[in-house]
Scaffold this motif. Structure first.
Motif, PDB file in Angstrom:
ATOM      1  N   LEU A 202      -3.228  50.518  12.746  1.00  0.00           N
ATOM      2  CA  LEU A 202      -3.691  49.237  12.219  1.00  0.00           C
ATOM      3  C   LEU A 202      -5.204  49.336  12.080  1.00  0.00           C
ATOM      4  O   LEU A 202      -5.919  49.515  13.070  1.00  0.00           O
ATOM      5  N   LEU A 203      -5.712  49.247  10.847  1.00  0.00           N
ATOM      6  CA  LEU A 203      -7.129  49.421  10.568  1.00  0.00           C
ATOM      7  C   LEU A 203      -7.663  48.136   9.953  1.00  0.00           C
ATOM      8  O   LEU A 203      -7.246  47.746   8.854  1.00  0.00           O
ATOM      9  N   LEU A 204      -8.582  47.478  10.655  1.00  0.00           N
ATOM     10  CA  LEU A 204      -9.075  46.164  10.251  1.00  0.00           C
ATOM     11  C   LEU A 204     -10.588  46.151  10.193  1.00  0.00           C
ATOM     12  O   LEU A 204     -11.259  46.876  10.924  1.00  0.00           O
ATOM     13  N   VAL A 205     -11.125  45.278   9.334  1.00  0.00           N
ATOM     14  CA  VAL A 205     -12.553  45.032   9.289  1.00  0.00           C
ATOM     15  C   VAL A 205     -12.791  43.533   9.395  1.00  0.00           C
ATOM     16  O   VAL A 205     -12.043  42.726   8.836  1.00  0.00           O
ATOM     17  N   PHE A 206     -13.820  43.159  10.149  1.00  0.00           N
ATOM     18  CA  PHE A 206     -14.158  41.754  10.367  1.00  0.00           C
ATOM     19  C   PHE A 206     -15.443  41.425   9.621  1.00  0.00           C
ATOM     20  O   PHE A 206     -16.337  42.258   9.473  1.00  0.00           O
ATOM     21  N   GLY A 207     -15.571  40.194   9.166  1.00  0.00           N
ATOM     22  CA  GLY A 207     -16.747  39.735   8.448  1.00  0.00           C
ATOM     23  C   GLY A 207     -16.571  39.873   6.948  1.00  0.00           C
ATOM     24  O   GLY A 207     -15.910  40.794   6.473  1.00  0.00           O
ATOM     25  N   GLY A 208     -17.170  38.964   6.211  1.00  0.00           N
ATOM     26  CA  GLY A 208     -17.081  39.003   4.760  1.00  0.00           C
ATOM     27  C   GLY A 208     -18.023  40.029   4.171  1.00  0.00           C
ATOM     28  O   GLY A 208     -18.846  40.620   4.867  1.00  0.00           O
ATOM     29  N   ARG A 209     -17.893  40.244   2.887  1.00  0.00           N
ATOM     30  CA  ARG A 209     -18.720  41.248   2.214  1.00  0.00           C
ATOM     31  C   ARG A 209     -20.200  40.925   2.431  1.00  0.00           C
ATOM     32  O   ARG A 209     -20.663  39.830   2.150  1.00  0.00           O
ATOM     33  N   GLY A 210     -20.921  41.911   2.979  1.00  0.00           N
ATOM     34  CA  GLY A 210     -22.348  41.748   3.194  1.00  0.00           C
ATOM     35  C   GLY A 210     -22.695  40.914   4.404  1.00  0.00           C
ATOM     36  O   GLY A 210     -23.867  40.725   4.709  1.00  0.00           O
ATOM     37  N   ALA A 211     -21.718  40.398   5.092  1.00  0.00           N
ATOM     38  CA  ALA A 211     -21.975  39.542   6.253  1.00  0.00           C
ATOM     39  C   ALA A 211     -21.562  40.268   7.516  1.00  0.00           C
ATOM     40  O   ALA A 211     -20.564  40.979   7.546  1.00  0.00           O
ATOM     41  N   GLY A 212     -22.337  40.087   8.581  1.00  0.00           N
ATOM     42  CA  GLY A 212     -21.997  40.688   9.862  1.00  0.00           C
ATOM     43  C   GLY A 212     -20.856  39.959  10.532  1.00  0.00           C
ATOM     44  O   GLY A 212     -20.482  38.841  10.161  1.00  0.00           O
ATOM     45  N   SER A 213     -20.313  40.587  11.541  1.00  0.00           N
ATOM     46  CA  SER A 213     -19.178  39.997  12.253  1.00  0.00           C
ATOM     47  C   SER A 213     -19.611  39.020  13.319  1.00  0.00           C
ATOM     48  O   SER A 213     -18.820  38.190  13.753  1.00  0.00           O
ATOM     49  N   GLY A 214     -20.860  39.143  13.800  1.00  0.00           N
ATOM     50  CA  GLY A 214     -21.292  38.294  14.899  1.00  0.00           C
ATOM     51  C   GLY A 214     -20.595  38.707  16.179  1.00  0.00           C
ATOM     52  O   GLY A 214     -20.562  39.874  16.543  1.00  0.00           O
ATOM     53  N   THR A 215     -20.009  37.755  16.877  1.00  0.00           N
ATOM     54  CA  THR A 215     -19.253  38.031  18.093  1.00  0.00           C
ATOM     55  C   THR A 215     -17.770  37.846  17.817  1.00  0.00           C
ATOM     56  O   THR A 215     -17.351  36.799  17.334  1.00  0.00           O
ATOM     57  N   VAL A 216     -16.997  38.870  18.105  1.00  0.00           N
ATOM     58  CA  VAL A 216     -15.554  38.828  17.916  1.00  0.00           C
ATOM     59  C   VAL A 216     -14.878  39.138  19.244  1.00  0.00           C
ATOM     60  O   VAL A 216     -15.176  40.156  19.875  1.00  0.00           O
ATOM     61  N   ASP A 217     -14.010  38.253  19.681  1.00  0.00           N
ATOM     62  CA  ASP A 217     -13.197  38.497  20.863  1.00  0.00           C
ATOM     63  C   ASP A 217     -11.822  38.991  20.434  1.00  0.00           C
ATOM     64  O   ASP A 217     -11.263  38.525  19.433  1.00  0.00           O
ATOM     65  N   LEU A 218     -11.279  39.913  21.201  1.00  0.00           N
ATOM     66  CA  LEU A 218      -9.987  40.511  20.896  1.00  0.00           C
ATOM     67  C   LEU A 218      -9.099  40.495  22.131  1.00  0.00           C
ATOM     68  O   LEU A 218      -9.586  40.617  23.254  1.00  0.00           O
ATOM     69  N   ARG A 219      -7.805  40.356  21.883  1.00  0.00           N
ATOM     70  CA  ARG A 219      -6.812  40.471  22.954  1.00  0.00           C
ATOM     71  C   ARG A 219      -5.668  41.324  22.439  1.00  0.00           C
ATOM     72  O   ARG A 219      -5.107  41.041  21.371  1.00  0.00           O
ATOM     73  N   ILE A 220      -5.337  42.370  23.177  1.00  0.00           N
ATOM     74  CA  ILE A 220      -4.222  43.241  22.833  1.00  0.00           C
ATOM     75  C   ILE A 220      -3.256  43.206  24.002  1.00  0.00           C
ATOM     76  O   ILE A 220      -3.622  43.544  25.134  1.00  0.00           O
ATOM     77  N   ALA A 221      -2.039  42.795  23.731  1.00  0.00           N
ATOM     78  CA  ALA A 221      -1.082  42.600  24.820  1.00  0.00           C
ATOM     79  C   ALA A 221       0.335  42.722  24.287  1.00  0.00           C
ATOM     80  O   ALA A 221       0.585  42.534  23.089  1.00  0.00           O
ATOM     81  N   PRO A 222       1.297  43.033  25.137  1.00  0.00           N
ATOM     82  CA  PRO A 222       2.694  43.001  24.718  1.00  0.00           C
ATOM     83  C   PRO A 222       3.081  41.603  24.260  1.00  0.00           C
ATOM     84  O   PRO A 222       2.637  40.601  24.822  1.00  0.00           O
ATOM     85  N   ALA A 223       3.873  41.541  23.216  1.00  0.00           N
ATOM     86  CA  ALA A 223       4.315  40.247  22.709  1.00  0.00           C
ATOM     87  C   ALA A 223       5.012  39.474  23.820  1.00  0.00           C
ATOM     88  O   ALA A 223       5.825  40.013  24.568  1.00  0.00           O
ATOM     89  N   GLY A 224       4.673  38.217  23.919  1.00  0.00           N
ATOM     90  CA  GLY A 224       5.307  37.356  24.892  1.00  0.00           C
ATOM     91  C   GLY A 224       4.586  37.249  26.210  1.00  0.00           C
ATOM     92  O   GLY A 224       4.916  36.385  27.035  1.00  0.00           O
ATOM     93  N   VAL A 225       3.590  38.102  26.456  1.00  0.00           N
ATOM     94  CA  VAL A 225       2.832  38.008  27.700  1.00  0.00           C
ATOM     95  C   VAL A 225       1.911  36.791  27.620  1.00  0.00           C
ATOM     96  O   VAL A 225       1.150  36.652  26.663  1.00  0.00           O
TER      97      VAL A 225
END
Length: 801
Positions: free
Chosen positions: A235-258
């Motif tokens: 899974l390959l993703l990019v955050f932020g719009g064209r020419g714009a930075g992402s700022g602060t991004v929080d992520l959570r990766i977990a088994p479904a249902g946890v």
């Protein structure tokens, strides 16, 4: 077979290969979940695409932050495409990973090892409620699906206003939306570039999912993202719009249902940082950030070896990994590197250190020889070993693990003693050289044309290109150099003494007696043969009976082995530590400055922490504080200057001012765990565990050392107007700055020690209560509290501080 085959008996791994941690040797900017699960990498979008790898201390790695052993908290800052990216991880033994990414660039996420990550079923959806909140219908973990997206992530989701959803995009698709969250045009060639708005989400986005390790994983974020083209299992993703930075991004990766949400990320990270502050060693004042540097150089170098199915801590992940411009495939262990790394780790966590010490031991051959190196792609070195520092470092770690034998890590002794004893006994069988003394060597191995050569014998010394061996020759009869080595003979004697102490603690009295007798005999022979009366010092001895003129800190190892009497030891040390020899503002270069072979390069003059550690241990054995303290202080300044400016803990340090070692050709790795021994030596100026007990002293400047891991708890030592020693916050000792405590031991019912110097001393009784005061007036005074303790305190009791 030489240079191949790395099969070994199983060894205990600490940390265990489970949960989320910075396991992957190839990257600092991600975490992997073991024993099976996804691999996360984070980076930045550059002009030519995602930059996810290649962050080494030479390129893009700006600062390594705190890192707990178990991965429950880790921080790292890198730079790519002219932008900085700061990452905070909350991993650990469980299945849930939280990440915060802060950048003015555009964040890229790659999650590998997922099946179905790019299929229709993986089209992620914005949600009308927090993605993992209970009570939703369909989707991941009960999240509410987008209107018009039948079946949520389990079906072919269609984003409102995006004809065909992800199925309509050739190489990328919008994968998240939210209230007011506009998904801009694609970042990959051929992307649809169709903006869309999802309805109802409040700051949480399901940005992907897929299967790994027999379970389905959900990836949620605090910001919208866009999928880029990538491999089928990524899974390959990019955050932020064209020419714009992402700022602060929080992520959570977990088994479904946890249970849980990405909104919890900030709190989880804060809790992890607070826990790290309570448990990781800390330092300040004269010590600066030495404890942070030592810790990070160890914990950031712990990696997973897939072919072994276990965790290893090589002294440097850059050094052992070809993908990071290193010299091996994905892992390698070296003998004395491992023992020095274990010693540094003992200041971080006792179990962790034990796991490191034991990771090389299963590779001993049938004769007991521990190989110079084992690795995944270049096998093992069956022709040679490395300097015998195992028992010396293990015993030191054992002593530093408690205030008495009752609280020290006896499991460490049990786990290491048999292999270390077998290795010790191998040396006199395999490496008898000139005059019956020990010499470095290399055995002939069938199919290995490089074996049984001078080059390999030099490599056994660990000092590869040292000028000490420029004139040496290889003796095919003895399989050694024709040069009896001061360093090797002294180390083997010190090894015997440490093993004797270990044997006594394990109840093997006969073995202890045998080792002490052998050490005494060897010391007398070495003192007689290696002493060069004409030069007034110890020197290597040729087979012709001539003392070699080359000088290095290994000549101070004679003190470590206890060869000279006190008067000779003092004279030898003072002579060697003159500025034009081995002293000065950059002390203990690997070759004396007035040696013709000195070149200020690699082992021809750089300053090496392992060599400095062994030399200073020799000075301390004889109580030569007036010589050892300036050396330790100067080495600490080198260490801290490099850490402040570059964030490096170096393989070796420059012996001449102004030399920059950051280039690959300079041959000085930028994050090598054994470099932390310079910090470890400085810790010993405040608190040093010795065979007769602990030594506590004021270094003459304000300093603080906290959270040293003992069996009793966490030890803190603070030097201000007085020196205070605390255990889990409770004062044990309170000394005037002119007082030094030796031989301090503490059990449940007894405290003993010796104080010398001038001033007063407050000692807390073993059961607690008001401290008892002693007055020290220039000489040595023993003190004790508890049954049968020698020494009595003054009539007045102190209040403590």
């Amino acid at each position: 077979m030489s240079e191949q085959g790395t099969t070994a008996r199983p060894a205990t791994a600490v940390p265990a290969p489970t949960g989320w941690n910075t396991w992957d040797v190839r990257t600092h900017t991600g975490m992997s979940r073991l024993p099976s699960g996804p691999r996360l990498r984070l980076g930045l979008l550059g002009p030519d695409g995602p930059v996810l790898d290649g962050f080494t201390w030479r390129d893009g790695l700006e600062r390594l932050g705190p890192h707990t052993v178990d991965g429950s908290h880790a921080e790292v800052t890198v730079r790519a495409a002219g932008r900085r990216l700061r990452l905070l991880f909350a991993g650990g033994p469980g299945d849930v990973l939280h990440v915060r990414a802060e950048t003015t660039g555009r964040l890229v996420l790659a999650l590998e090892g997922l099946t179905g990550a790019n299929g229709p079923q993986a089209a992620s959806v914005g949600t009308g409620a927090p993605p993992e909140s209970p009570g939703g219908t369909g989707g991941i973990g009960g999240s509410t699906v987008l209107p018009g997206a039948p079946g949520g992530v389990g079906g072919s989701a269609v984003l409102p206003g995006v004809p065909g959803g992800v199925e309509g995009a050739a190489e990328s698709a919008d994968v998240a939306g939210g209230a007011g969250g506009t998904v801009g045009s694609s970042d990959a060639p051929g992307g649809s570039g169709v903006p869309a708005r999802a309805s109802g989400a409040v700051g949480a986005y399901v940005v992907g999912d897929g299967c790994a390790g027999g379970m389905r994983w959900a990836v949620t974020a605090s910001a919208p993202a866009r999928r880029l083209a990538g491999p089928a299992d990524e899974l390959l993703l990019v955050f932020g719009g064209r020419g714009a930075g992402s700022g602060t991004v929080d992520l959570r990766i977990a088994p479904a249902g946890v249970p849980g949400t990405v909104a919890e990320t900030g709190g989880v990270l804060a809790a992890g940082r607070a826990a790290a502050d309570r448990t990781l060693p800390r330092s300040g004042g004269w010590l600066g950030a030495a404890a942070d540097a030592l810790t990070r150089a160890v914990t950031w170098n712990t990696v997973h070896a897939p072919d072994l199915g276990r965790v290893l801590t090589p002294t440097s992940r850059d050094f052992v990994c070809a993908a990071r411009q290193g010299f091996y495939g994905t892992w390698a262990l070296h003998a004395w590197d491992t023992f020095f790394t274990g010693l540094a780790a003992s200041a971080v966590d006792r179990d962790y250190a034990r796991g490191i010490f034991t990771q090389i031991l299963p590779y001993a051959d049938r004769s007991g020889m521990l190989p110079n190196r084992v690795s995944d792609d270049r096998g093992r070195t069956d022709d040679r070993s490395q300097p015998p520092v195992g028992a010396l470092t293990v015993h030191q770690a054992y002593l530093a693990g408690g205030l008495s034998d009752g609280t020290r890590d006896t499991a460490l002794l049990h786990a290491t003693f048999p292999a270390l004893l077998a290795w010790h006994d191998w040396w006199p069988r395999a490496r008898r050289g000139p005059h019956g003394l020990l010499a470095w060597g290399s055995d002939p191995v069938v199919g290995d044309p490089g074996s049984a050569t001078l080059d390999r014998a030099r490599r056994e010394s660990g000092l590869d290109d040292s000028p000490m061996y420029d004139e040496a020759r290889y003796d095919p009869v003895t399989h050694t150099m024709d040069l009896a080595d001061v360093g090797l003979n002294a180390l083997h004697i010190a090894d015997a003494e440490a093993l004797a102490e270990m044997a006594g603690l394990l109840g093997e009295d006969a073995t202890a007696g045998r080792l002490r007798a052998e050490a005494a005999t060897a010391a007398r022979a070495a003192d007689l043969l290696l002493w060069d009366g004409a030069r007034g010092g110890y020197r290597n001895l040729t087979s012709a009976g001539v003392h070699d003129p080359h000088v290095s800190p290994t000549m101070l190892y004679a003190l470590l082995g206890g060869l000279p009497d006190a008067g000779r030891a003092s004279a030898v040390a003072a002579d060697l530590l003159r500025p034009e020899v081995l002293g000065g503002a950059r002390p203990l270069p690997s070759v004396a400055r007035d040696d013709p072979g000195f070149a200020a390069t690699y082992w021809r003059g750089r300053i090496w922490a392992p060599m400095a550690y062994l030399a200073v241990r020799g000075l301390r054995r004889y109580g030569l504080t007036e010589l050892s303290r300036p050396v330790v202080g100067a080495l600490l300044r080198l260490f801290l200057d490099e850490w402040r400016e570059y964030g490096h803990v170096r393989e070796n340090y420059p012996a001449v001012e102004g030399e920059n070692l950051t280039g690959l050709e300079k041959r000085s790795d930028g994050l090598m765990a054994w470099g932390g021994l310079l910090a470890y030596l400085a810790f010993g100026e405040l608190a040093d565990a010795r065979p007769d007990g602990w030594r506590f002293a004021h270094p003459g400047e304000p300093a603080e050392l906290r959270n040293l891991p003992l069996g009793e708890g966490r030890l803190d030592v603070r030097a201000a107007d007085r020196l205070t020693v605390r255990l889990d916050g409770r004062v044990l000792l309170d000394l005037a700055p002119g007082v030094v405590v030796h031989a301090y031991r503490r059990t449940g019912d007894r405290v003993t020690g010796t104080a010398e110097g001038t001033g007063d001393l407050l000692v807390t009784p073993p059961g607690g209560g008001p401290p008892v005061r002693w007055e020290v007036r220039g000489g040595a005074r023993s003190f004790g509290l508890g049954p049968d303790a020698e020494g009595t305190g003054d009539a007045t009791e102190g209040s403590g501080t």
